[in-house]
Write an enzyme that holds these catalytic residues in place. Structure first.
Site, PDB file in Angstrom:
ATOM      1  N   ASP A  69       7.640   3.912   7.591  1.00 12.45           N
ATOM      2  CA  ASP A  69       7.613   2.584   8.207  1.00 12.45           C
ATOM      3  C   ASP A  69       6.876   2.654   9.537  1.00 12.45           C
ATOM      4  O   ASP A  69       6.644   3.746  10.060  1.00 12.45           O
ATOM      5  CB  ASP A  69       9.037   2.016   8.368  1.00 12.45           C
ATOM      6  CG  ASP A  69      10.012   3.017   8.991  1.00 12.45           C
ATOM      7  OD1 ASP A  69       9.562   4.006   9.594  1.00 12.45           O
ATOM      8  OD2 ASP A  69      11.214   2.798   8.875  1.00 12.45           O
ATOM      9  N   HIS A 137      20.549  -0.373   6.551  1.00 11.58           N
ATOM     10  CA  HIS A 137      19.133  -0.352   6.193  1.00 11.58           C
ATOM     11  C   HIS A 137      18.636   1.064   5.918  1.00 11.58           C
ATOM     12  O   HIS A 137      19.196   2.043   6.410  1.00 11.58           O
ATOM     13  CB  HIS A 137      18.258  -1.070   7.237  1.00 11.58           C
ATOM     14  CG  HIS A 137      18.011  -0.308   8.495  1.00 11.58           C
ATOM     15  ND1 HIS A 137      17.796  -0.925   9.704  1.00 11.58           N
ATOM     16  CD2 HIS A 137      17.929   1.027   8.769  1.00 11.58           C
ATOM     17  CE1 HIS A 137      17.578  -0.011  10.639  1.00 11.58           C
ATOM     18  NE2 HIS A 137      17.651   1.169  10.095  1.00 11.58           N
ATOM     19  N   GLU A 142      15.810  -4.240   5.455  1.00 15.36           N
ATOM     20  CA  GLU A 142      17.015  -4.783   6.089  1.00 15.36           C
ATOM     21  C   GLU A 142      17.907  -5.473   5.043  1.00 15.36           C
ATOM     22  O   GLU A 142      17.450  -5.783   3.937  1.00 15.36           O
ATOM     23  CB  GLU A 142      16.613  -5.798   7.171  1.00 15.36           C
ATOM     24  CG  GLU A 142      15.759  -5.210   8.295  1.00 15.36           C
ATOM     25  CD  GLU A 142      16.546  -4.343   9.284  1.00 15.36           C
ATOM     26  OE1 GLU A 142      17.671  -3.912   8.985  1.00 15.36           O
ATOM     27  OE2 GLU A 142      15.998  -4.102  10.385  1.00 15.36           O
TER      28      GLU A 142
END
Ligand code: PGA
Length: 240
Positions: A69, A137, A142
Protein backbone atom coordinates in the site's frame (compact mmCIF):
# COMPACT_ATOMS: atom_id res chain seq x y z
CA UNK A 1 -7.23 -25.35 7.14
CA UNK A 2 -6.91 -23.59 10.53
CA UNK A 3 -4.07 -21.08 10.86
CA UNK A 4 -0.75 -22.02 12.38
CA UNK A 5 -0.06 -19.91 15.47
CA UNK A 6 3.47 -18.97 16.52
CA UNK A 7 3.66 -17.38 19.97
CA UNK A 8 6.34 -14.83 20.81
CA UNK A 9 7.39 -13.82 24.33
CA UNK A 10 8.21 -10.24 23.43
CA UNK A 11 8.92 -7.99 20.46
CA UNK A 12 12.50 -9.19 19.99
CA UNK A 13 11.36 -12.80 20.07
CA UNK A 14 8.63 -11.88 17.58
CA UNK A 15 11.30 -10.56 15.24
CA UNK A 16 13.32 -13.79 15.52
CA UNK A 17 10.33 -16.09 15.02
CA UNK A 18 9.06 -14.09 12.06
CA UNK A 19 12.53 -14.11 10.53
CA UNK A 20 12.81 -17.91 10.87
CA UNK A 21 9.39 -18.43 9.28
CA UNK A 22 10.22 -15.94 6.52
CA UNK A 23 13.55 -17.58 5.67
CA UNK A 24 11.86 -21.01 5.60
CA UNK A 25 9.63 -19.75 2.79
CA UNK A 26 12.44 -17.90 1.00
CA UNK A 27 14.79 -20.88 0.99
CA UNK A 28 12.03 -23.32 -0.13
CA UNK A 29 11.99 -21.59 -3.47
CA UNK A 30 14.55 -22.36 -6.19
CA UNK A 31 13.97 -19.00 -7.87
CA UNK A 32 13.62 -15.67 -6.02
CA UNK A 33 10.11 -15.79 -4.52
CA UNK A 34 7.59 -12.96 -4.79
CA UNK A 35 6.96 -11.32 -1.42
CA UNK A 36 4.60 -8.61 -0.16
CA UNK A 37 5.96 -6.87 2.94
CA UNK A 38 4.15 -4.36 5.18
CA UNK A 39 5.22 -1.12 6.79
CA UNK A 40 4.18 -0.17 10.33
CA UNK A 41 5.74 -0.60 13.76
CA UNK A 42 4.91 -4.29 14.15
CA UNK A 43 7.40 -5.66 11.59
CA UNK A 44 10.33 -3.49 12.75
CA UNK A 45 11.89 -6.15 15.04
CA UNK A 46 11.54 -8.65 12.16
CA UNK A 47 13.32 -6.32 9.76
CA UNK A 48 16.05 -5.61 12.33
CA UNK A 49 16.56 -9.36 12.76
CA UNK A 50 16.69 -9.87 9.00
CA UNK A 51 19.42 -7.23 8.71
CA UNK A 52 21.35 -8.80 11.58
CA UNK A 53 21.15 -12.29 10.03
CA UNK A 54 22.31 -10.98 6.70
CA UNK A 55 25.46 -9.60 8.31
CA UNK A 56 26.37 -13.01 9.72
CA UNK A 57 25.37 -15.47 7.00
CA UNK A 58 26.93 -16.31 3.65
CA UNK A 59 23.73 -17.23 1.82
CA UNK A 60 22.21 -14.40 -0.13
CA UNK A 61 18.61 -13.58 0.63
CA UNK A 62 16.84 -12.69 -2.58
CA UNK A 63 13.21 -12.08 -3.43
CA UNK A 64 10.96 -10.02 -5.68
CA UNK A 65 9.39 -7.29 -3.58
CA UNK A 66 5.77 -6.31 -4.17
CA UNK A 67 4.39 -3.24 -2.40
CA UNK A 68 1.25 -3.58 -0.27
CA UNK A 69 0.00 0.00 0.00
CA UNK A 70 1.04 3.62 -0.39
CA UNK A 71 -0.15 7.15 0.31
CA UNK A 72 -1.25 9.00 -2.82
CA UNK A 73 -0.29 12.57 -3.61
CA UNK A 74 3.15 12.71 -1.95
CA UNK A 75 6.15 14.13 -3.77
CA UNK A 76 8.28 11.35 -5.31
CA UNK A 77 11.14 11.72 -2.82
CA UNK A 78 9.06 12.33 0.31
CA UNK A 79 10.55 10.46 3.27
CA UNK A 80 7.04 9.57 4.47
CA UNK A 81 6.40 7.26 1.52
CA UNK A 82 5.89 3.62 2.46
CA UNK A 83 8.18 2.69 -0.44
CA UNK A 84 10.98 4.72 1.20
CA UNK A 85 10.25 3.19 4.61
CA UNK A 86 10.51 -0.36 3.32
CA UNK A 87 13.59 0.55 1.28
CA UNK A 88 15.36 1.91 4.38
CA UNK A 89 14.36 -1.00 6.62
CA UNK A 90 14.76 -3.98 4.29
CA UNK A 91 15.30 -3.57 0.59
CA UNK A 92 18.43 -1.40 0.58
CA UNK A 93 20.22 -3.21 3.42
CA UNK A 94 19.44 -6.60 1.84
CA UNK A 95 20.31 -5.35 -1.67
CA UNK A 96 16.95 -6.40 -3.08
CA UNK A 97 16.90 -5.05 -6.63
CA UNK A 98 13.63 -6.43 -7.96
CA UNK A 99 10.96 -4.04 -6.60
CA UNK A 100 7.43 -3.41 -7.76
CA UNK A 101 6.57 -0.15 -5.99
CA UNK A 102 3.65 2.24 -6.26
CA UNK A 103 4.01 5.79 -7.58
CA UNK A 104 2.41 8.19 -5.11
CA UNK A 105 2.71 11.13 -7.54
CA UNK A 106 1.01 9.37 -10.48
CA UNK A 107 -2.54 9.87 -11.64
CA UNK A 108 -4.44 7.63 -9.18
CA UNK A 109 -6.64 5.81 -11.68
CA UNK A 110 -3.73 5.17 -14.03
CA UNK A 111 -1.65 3.93 -11.11
CA UNK A 112 -4.41 1.59 -9.95
CA UNK A 113 -4.73 0.22 -13.50
CA UNK A 114 -0.96 -0.33 -13.66
CA UNK A 115 -0.92 -2.14 -10.31
CA UNK A 116 -3.90 -4.32 -11.23
CA UNK A 117 -2.32 -5.28 -14.55
CA UNK A 118 1.02 -6.18 -12.97
CA UNK A 119 -0.55 -8.20 -10.19
CA UNK A 120 -2.90 -9.96 -12.61
CA UNK A 121 0.14 -11.08 -14.61
CA UNK A 122 1.47 -13.02 -11.58
CA UNK A 123 0.05 -16.54 -11.31
CA UNK A 124 0.58 -16.47 -7.55
CA UNK A 125 2.46 -14.66 -4.77
CA UNK A 126 4.80 -16.81 -2.70
CA UNK A 127 4.37 -14.92 0.57
CA UNK A 128 2.21 -12.06 1.81
CA UNK A 129 3.17 -10.58 5.20
CA UNK A 130 0.49 -8.42 6.82
CA UNK A 131 -0.05 -6.36 9.94
CA UNK A 132 -3.51 -5.68 11.35
CA UNK A 133 -5.15 -2.39 12.27
CA UNK A 134 -7.11 -1.97 15.47
CA UNK A 135 -10.21 -1.77 13.27
CA UNK A 136 -9.33 -5.06 11.58
CA UNK A 137 -7.86 -3.59 8.41
CA UNK A 138 -5.18 -5.34 6.38
CA UNK A 139 -3.07 -3.29 3.99
CA UNK A 140 -5.34 -0.28 3.71
CA UNK A 141 -8.46 -2.36 3.12
CA UNK A 142 -10.71 -0.69 5.65
CA UNK A 143 -13.92 -2.08 7.22
CA UNK A 144 -16.72 -2.27 4.66
CA UNK A 145 -14.48 -3.16 1.69
CA UNK A 146 -15.96 -5.75 -0.66
CA UNK A 147 -14.12 -9.09 -0.50
CA UNK A 148 -14.04 -9.14 -4.31
CA UNK A 149 -12.17 -5.88 -4.74
CA UNK A 150 -8.90 -5.65 -6.64
CA UNK A 151 -6.17 -3.06 -5.95
CA UNK A 152 -7.92 0.28 -5.44
CA UNK A 153 -7.70 3.92 -4.52
CA UNK A 154 -9.07 4.22 -0.97
CA UNK A 155 -9.69 6.77 1.76
CA UNK A 156 -8.13 5.81 5.07
CA UNK A 157 -10.45 5.41 8.06
CA UNK A 158 -10.06 8.30 10.51
CA UNK A 159 -8.30 6.08 13.08
CA UNK A 160 -5.90 4.73 10.44
CA UNK A 161 -5.10 8.22 9.23
CA UNK A 162 -4.44 9.38 12.81
CA UNK A 163 -2.17 6.37 13.45
CA UNK A 164 -0.29 7.16 10.23
CA UNK A 165 0.14 10.84 11.15
CA UNK A 166 1.63 9.60 14.43
CA UNK A 167 4.34 7.68 12.54
CA UNK A 168 5.61 10.90 11.06
CA UNK A 169 4.54 13.59 13.52
CA UNK A 170 2.85 15.43 10.65
CA UNK A 171 -0.23 15.24 8.45
CA UNK A 172 -0.12 12.75 5.61
CA UNK A 173 -2.58 12.34 2.71
CA UNK A 174 -5.92 10.70 3.44
CA UNK A 175 -6.03 8.78 0.19
CA UNK A 176 -3.93 5.78 -0.65
CA UNK A 177 -3.66 2.83 -3.00
CA UNK A 178 -3.73 -0.67 -1.61
CA UNK A 179 -3.68 -4.19 -2.94
CA UNK A 180 -7.15 -5.72 -2.81
CA UNK A 181 -8.47 -9.12 -1.85
CA UNK A 182 -8.10 -10.27 -5.47
CA UNK A 183 -4.35 -9.86 -5.14
CA UNK A 184 -3.99 -11.00 -1.51
CA UNK A 185 -5.81 -14.24 -2.23
CA UNK A 186 -3.03 -15.23 -4.61
CA UNK A 187 -0.73 -15.84 -1.64
CA UNK A 188 0.72 -19.32 -1.22
CA UNK A 189 1.62 -18.36 2.35
CA UNK A 190 0.26 -15.51 4.46
CA UNK A 191 1.78 -14.25 7.71
CA UNK A 192 -0.33 -12.13 10.06
CA UNK A 193 1.87 -10.21 12.49
CA UNK A 194 0.50 -8.68 15.70
CA UNK A 195 2.03 -7.26 18.86
CA UNK A 196 0.40 -5.88 21.98
CA UNK A 197 -2.96 -5.73 23.71
CA UNK A 198 -4.13 -2.97 21.35
CA UNK A 199 -4.36 -5.64 18.63
CA UNK A 200 -6.01 -8.35 20.75
CA UNK A 201 -9.61 -7.55 19.88
CA UNK A 202 -8.95 -7.14 16.14
CA UNK A 203 -6.98 -10.38 16.05
CA UNK A 204 -9.74 -12.22 17.88
CA UNK A 205 -12.41 -10.87 15.52
CA UNK A 206 -10.26 -11.78 12.53
CA UNK A 207 -9.94 -15.44 13.44
CA UNK A 208 -12.87 -16.18 15.77
CA UNK A 209 -15.50 -13.72 14.55
CA UNK A 210 -17.72 -13.88 11.49
CA UNK A 211 -16.09 -13.67 8.08
CA UNK A 212 -17.37 -10.23 7.21
CA UNK A 213 -16.19 -7.07 5.42
CA UNK A 214 -16.71 -5.33 8.78
CA UNK A 215 -13.42 -6.98 9.74
CA UNK A 216 -11.30 -7.20 6.57
CA UNK A 217 -8.73 -9.48 8.24
CA UNK A 218 -11.48 -12.08 8.78
CA UNK A 219 -11.03 -12.87 5.08
CA UNK A 220 -7.94 -14.84 6.11
CA UNK A 221 -10.24 -17.50 7.61
CA UNK A 222 -11.08 -18.49 4.03
CA UNK A 223 -7.43 -18.91 3.02
CA UNK A 224 -4.98 -21.80 3.42
CA UNK A 225 -1.43 -21.60 4.77
CA UNK A 226 -2.04 -18.69 7.12
CA UNK A 227 0.42 -18.24 9.99
CA UNK A 228 -0.38 -15.92 12.90
CA UNK A 229 2.80 -14.68 14.57
CA UNK A 230 1.88 -12.76 17.70
CA UNK A 231 2.89 -12.10 21.27
CA UNK A 232 0.85 -13.26 24.25
CA UNK A 233 -0.78 -9.84 24.64
CA UNK A 234 -2.11 -9.83 21.10
CA UNK A 235 -3.29 -13.43 21.56
CA UNK A 236 -4.85 -12.78 24.98
CA UNK A 237 -8.45 -13.20 23.78
CA UNK A 238 -7.77 -16.45 21.93
CA UNK A 239 -9.19 -19.54 23.67
CA UNK A 240 -6.40 -21.46 25.43
P1 PGA B 1 1.33 -1.06 13.09
O1 PGA B 1 0.30 -0.91 11.88
O2 PGA B 1 2.22 -2.22 12.74
O3 PGA B 1 2.08 0.23 13.13
O4 PGA B 1 0.52 -1.33 14.32
C1 PGA B 1 -0.32 -2.04 11.37
C2 PGA B 1 -1.48 -1.66 10.47
O5 PGA B 1 -2.14 -0.65 10.74
O6 PGA B 1 -1.75 -2.40 9.52
Amino acid sequence: MPPRILVANNALDHGRITCDAFLDVIFQSSTPPSVVLPTGNTPLPFYAELRARLRTRQAKIDFQFLQLDEYMGCAPHSETLFSKWIAREVLDPLHIADRFTFNSAADPSEEVARIRAHMASLPSIDLVVLGIGQNGHIGLLEPGTDFNCAASLVEMAESTWAANCAYWGQDIPRSAVTLGFQELRKAQHTFMLALGTSKAEALYRAFYGDVTPDCPASYLQSMDNVTIIADRDALSLFPV
